[in-house]
Design a protein around this motif. Structure first.
Motif, PDB file in Angstrom:
ATOM      1  N   GLY A  69      -9.436  13.871  -1.335  1.00  0.00           N
ATOM      2  CA  GLY A  69     -10.584  13.748  -2.217  1.00  0.00           C
ATOM      3  C   GLY A  69     -10.266  13.542  -3.678  1.00  0.00           C
ATOM      4  N   THR A  70      -8.994  13.606  -4.049  1.00  0.00           N
ATOM      5  CA  THR A  70      -8.581  13.418  -5.444  1.00  0.00           C
ATOM      6  C   THR A  70      -8.052  12.008  -5.642  1.00  0.00           C
ATOM      7  OG1 THR A  70      -7.984  15.761  -5.678  1.00  0.00           O
ATOM      8  CG2 THR A  70      -7.049  14.223  -7.273  1.00  0.00           C
ATOM      9  N   ASP A  71      -8.591  11.315  -6.659  1.00  0.00           N
ATOM     10  CA  ASP A  71      -8.143   9.955  -6.954  1.00  0.00           C
ATOM     11  C   ASP A  71      -6.834  10.017  -7.726  1.00  0.00           C
ATOM     12  OD1 ASP A  71      -7.748   7.318  -7.550  1.00  0.00           O
ATOM     13  OD2 ASP A  71      -9.620   7.032  -8.646  1.00  0.00           O
ATOM     14  N   LEU A  72      -5.770   9.603  -7.064  1.00  0.00           N
ATOM     15  CA  LEU A  72      -4.432   9.662  -7.657  1.00  0.00           C
ATOM     16  C   LEU A  72      -4.346   8.795  -8.911  1.00  0.00           C
ATOM     17  CD1 LEU A  72      -1.871  11.181  -6.694  1.00  0.00           C
ATOM     18  CD2 LEU A  72      -1.082   9.039  -5.717  1.00  0.00           C
ATOM     19  N   LEU A  73      -4.990   7.631  -8.888  1.00  0.00           N
ATOM     20  CA  LEU A  73      -4.883   6.696  -9.997  1.00  0.00           C
ATOM     21  C   LEU A  73      -5.650   7.156 -11.234  1.00  0.00           C
ATOM     22  CD1 LEU A  73      -5.217   3.275  -8.144  1.00  0.00           C
ATOM     23  CD2 LEU A  73      -3.153   4.582  -8.668  1.00  0.00           C
ATOM     24  N   ALA A  74      -6.601   8.063 -11.049  1.00  0.00           N
ATOM     25  CA  ALA A  74      -7.393   8.542 -12.178  1.00  0.00           C
ATOM     26  C   ALA A  74      -6.680   9.653 -12.941  1.00  0.00           C
ATOM     27  CB  ALA A  74      -8.754   9.037 -11.693  1.00  0.00           C
ATOM     28  N   GLN A  75      -5.555  10.138 -12.410  1.00  0.00           N
ATOM     29  CA  GLN A  75      -4.828  11.235 -13.035  1.00  0.00           C
ATOM     30  C   GLN A  75      -3.724  10.708 -13.945  1.00  0.00           C
ATOM     31  OE1 GLN A  75      -3.445  13.616  -9.720  1.00  0.00           O
ATOM     32  NE2 GLN A  75      -5.190  14.978  -9.953  1.00  0.00           N
ATOM     33  N   PRO A  76      -3.349  11.485 -14.959  1.00  0.00           N
ATOM     34  CA  PRO A  76      -2.181  11.129 -15.768  1.00  0.00           C
ATOM     35  C   PRO A  76      -0.943  11.051 -14.887  1.00  0.00           C
ATOM     36  CG  PRO A  76      -3.432  12.879 -16.814  1.00  0.00           C
ATOM     37  CD  PRO A  76      -4.011  12.710 -15.436  1.00  0.00           C
ATOM     38  N   ILE A  77       0.006  10.206 -15.278  1.00  0.00           N
ATOM     39  CA  ILE A  77       1.190   9.975 -14.448  1.00  0.00           C
ATOM     40  C   ILE A  77       1.937  11.268 -14.142  1.00  0.00           C
ATOM     41  CG2 ILE A  77       3.474   8.881 -14.410  1.00  0.00           C
ATOM     42  CD1 ILE A  77       2.289   6.518 -15.876  1.00  0.00           C
ATOM     43  N   ASN A  78       2.043  12.180 -15.136  1.00  0.00           N
ATOM     44  CA  ASN A  78       2.792  13.418 -14.900  1.00  0.00           C
ATOM     45  C   ASN A  78       2.103  14.317 -13.869  1.00  0.00           C
ATOM     46  OD1 ASN A  78       0.668  13.972 -16.649  1.00  0.00           O
ATOM     47  ND2 ASN A  78       1.752  15.623 -17.697  1.00  0.00           N
ATOM     48  N   ILE A  80       0.840  -1.199   0.000  1.00  0.00           N
ATOM     49  CA  ILE A  80       0.000   0.000   0.000  1.00  0.00           C
ATOM     50  C   ILE A  80       0.875   1.250   0.000  1.00  0.00           C
ATOM     51  CG2 ILE A  80      -1.608   1.363   1.391  1.00  0.00           C
ATOM     52  CD1 ILE A  80      -3.003  -1.197   2.155  1.00  0.00           C
ATOM     53  N   ALA A  81       1.906   1.254   0.844  1.00  0.00           N
ATOM     54  CA  ALA A  81       2.805   2.412   0.913  1.00  0.00           C
ATOM     55  C   ALA A  81       3.503   2.638  -0.421  1.00  0.00           C
ATOM     56  CB  ALA A  81       3.831   2.213   2.026  1.00  0.00           C
ATOM     57  N   LYS A  82       3.948   1.566  -1.048  1.00  0.00           N
ATOM     58  CA  LYS A  82       4.636   1.686  -2.337  1.00  0.00           C
ATOM     59  C   LYS A  82       3.705   2.218  -3.421  1.00  0.00           C
ATOM     60  CE  LYS A  82       7.994  -1.976  -1.364  1.00  0.00           C
ATOM     61  NZ  LYS A  82       8.432  -3.359  -1.685  1.00  0.00           N
ATOM     62  N   CYS A  83       2.452   1.814  -3.378  1.00  0.00           N
ATOM     63  CA  CYS A  83       1.477   2.337  -4.344  1.00  0.00           C
ATOM     64  C   CYS A  83       1.234   3.828  -4.113  1.00  0.00           C
ATOM     65  CB  CYS A  83       0.165   1.567  -4.248  1.00  0.00           C
ATOM     66  SG  CYS A  83       0.228  -0.119  -4.876  1.00  0.00           S
ATOM     67  N   LEU A  84       1.203   4.230  -2.873  1.00  0.00           N
ATOM     68  CA  LEU A  84       0.981   5.640  -2.559  1.00  0.00           C
ATOM     69  C   LEU A  84       2.070   6.535  -3.138  1.00  0.00           C
ATOM     70  CD1 LEU A  84      -0.240   5.504   1.152  1.00  0.00           C
ATOM     71  CD2 LEU A  84      -1.483   6.516  -0.752  1.00  0.00           C
ATOM     72  N   ASP A  97      -3.177  -2.240  -9.371  1.00  0.00           N
ATOM     73  CA  ASP A  97      -3.885  -2.906 -10.468  1.00  0.00           C
ATOM     74  C   ASP A  97      -5.311  -2.388 -10.623  1.00  0.00           C
ATOM     75  OD1 ASP A  97      -1.712  -4.668 -11.086  1.00  0.00           O
ATOM     76  OD2 ASP A  97      -2.241  -5.818  -9.302  1.00  0.00           O
ATOM     77  N   GLU A  98      -5.902  -1.986  -9.516  1.00  0.00           N
ATOM     78  CA  GLU A  98      -7.278  -1.494  -9.551  1.00  0.00           C
ATOM     79  C   GLU A  98      -7.556  -0.712  -8.284  1.00  0.00           C
ATOM     80  OE1 GLU A  98      -9.573  -5.402  -7.720  1.00  0.00           O
ATOM     81  OE2 GLU A  98      -9.378  -5.216  -9.911  1.00  0.00           O
ATOM     82  N   GLY A  99      -8.765  -0.156  -8.188  1.00  0.00           N
ATOM     83  CA  GLY A  99      -9.153   0.579  -6.995  1.00  0.00           C
ATOM     84  C   GLY A  99      -8.857   2.061  -7.115  1.00  0.00           C
ATOM     85  N   ALA A 100      -8.791   2.739  -5.981  1.00  0.00           N
ATOM     86  CA  ALA A 100      -8.577   4.182  -5.949  1.00  0.00           C
ATOM     87  C   ALA A 100      -7.639   4.541  -4.808  1.00  0.00           C
ATOM     88  CB  ALA A 100      -9.905   4.913  -5.779  1.00  0.00           C
ATOM     89  N   ILE A 101      -6.858   5.599  -4.993  1.00  0.00           N
ATOM     90  CA  ILE A 101      -6.030   6.181  -3.938  1.00  0.00           C
ATOM     91  C   ILE A 101      -6.464   7.629  -3.807  1.00  0.00           C
ATOM     92  CG2 ILE A 101      -3.711   6.821  -3.209  1.00  0.00           C
ATOM     93  CD1 ILE A 101      -2.643   4.450  -4.795  1.00  0.00           C
TER      94      ILE A 101
END
Length: 232
Positions: free
Chosen positions: A33-42, A14-18, A25-29
């Motif tokens: 209130g902002t989903d990190l995974l839904a944003q472009p990598i940059n 979990i820490a490494k994903c953060l 692989d799935e889910g949300a961070i």
């Protein structure tokens, strides 16, 4: 927030994903209130700058050729601290982690394990994080030093207005410092809630198993109020 579980339960993943060392692989961070995974990598990088990690082994985390002062100064420079304020800011951070200013000129091999971990915390604070991730940050320390470090984390949380993600295999340690607990096993959350709710009443079988593994018959949090009773 404490994340508790045995080795291999998924805590450090979990820490490494953060912080972006691994991709989820799935889910949300959700960060504020902002989903990190839904944003472009940059765009994720700006949010990840809000997080710093204190790792388990301070010996491996520090460059043996750098003094304590340089270790903290390098982070301050990278984060735009004014040149005239560098040394004084670094010294203040050392004081925040309860290290005397004389440690500024010392090298890691001249420090104890607890002192090295305090340097790692000062280095993390130099980046002005909003979230501090402590990944098994106390497990390599003596029990007496762990007690001091628990109080230090509590003090720093208040002084620097930090959110702390506290990862540990020790349920007792997590209960002492955390407002909320997540207990994990085999990559799954088995129970979550406030420490009193997790550790009292009808216990989840895995929580009971973790409690029974705690040495001693009784244990108390920093505030002195008994939270749980463990049978050996």
């Amino acid at each position: 927030m404490g994340i508790v579980g045995e080795s291999g339960s998924g805590k450090s993943t979990i820490a490494k994903c953060l912080v972006g060392l691994e991709e989820a692989d799935e889910g949300a961070i959700l960060i504020a209130g902002t989903d990190l995974l839904a944003q472009p990598i940059n765009q994720r990088k700006s949010h990840r700058k809000l997080m710093q990690v204190v790792f388990q082994d301070p010996n491996a985390a520090l460059n043996p050729r750098h003094t304590v002062g340089r270790t903290v100064l390098d982070v301050l420079r990278a984060n735009g601290c004014e040149r005239r304020m560098l040394r004084e800011t670094a010294l203040t951070l050392l004081e925040d982690v309860k290290l005397d200013r004389k440690f500024f000129e010392r090298f890691p091999h001249e420090l104890s394990g607890g002192q090295r971990q305090r340097v790692c915390i000062a280095r993390a604070l130099a980046a002005k994080p909003e979230i501090l991730i402590a990944d098994e940050a106390l497990s390599a320390l003596d029990v007496s030093v762990q007690r001091q470090m628990l109080q230090l984390f509590a003090d720093l949380r208040e002084k620097h207005n930090l959110t702390i993600l506290f990862i540990t295999h020790d349920l007792r340690v997590a209960a002492e410092i955390c407002d909320d607990l997540i207990v994990m096993k085999s990559g799954q959350v088995v129970v979550a809630g406030a420490p009193a709710g997790v550790l009292e009443g009808d216990l989840h079988p895995y929580v009971e198993e973790l409690m029974n593994a705690i040495p001693g018959q009784e244990w108390f949090p920093v505030g002195g109020k008994r939270i749980a009773h463990a049978e050996m």
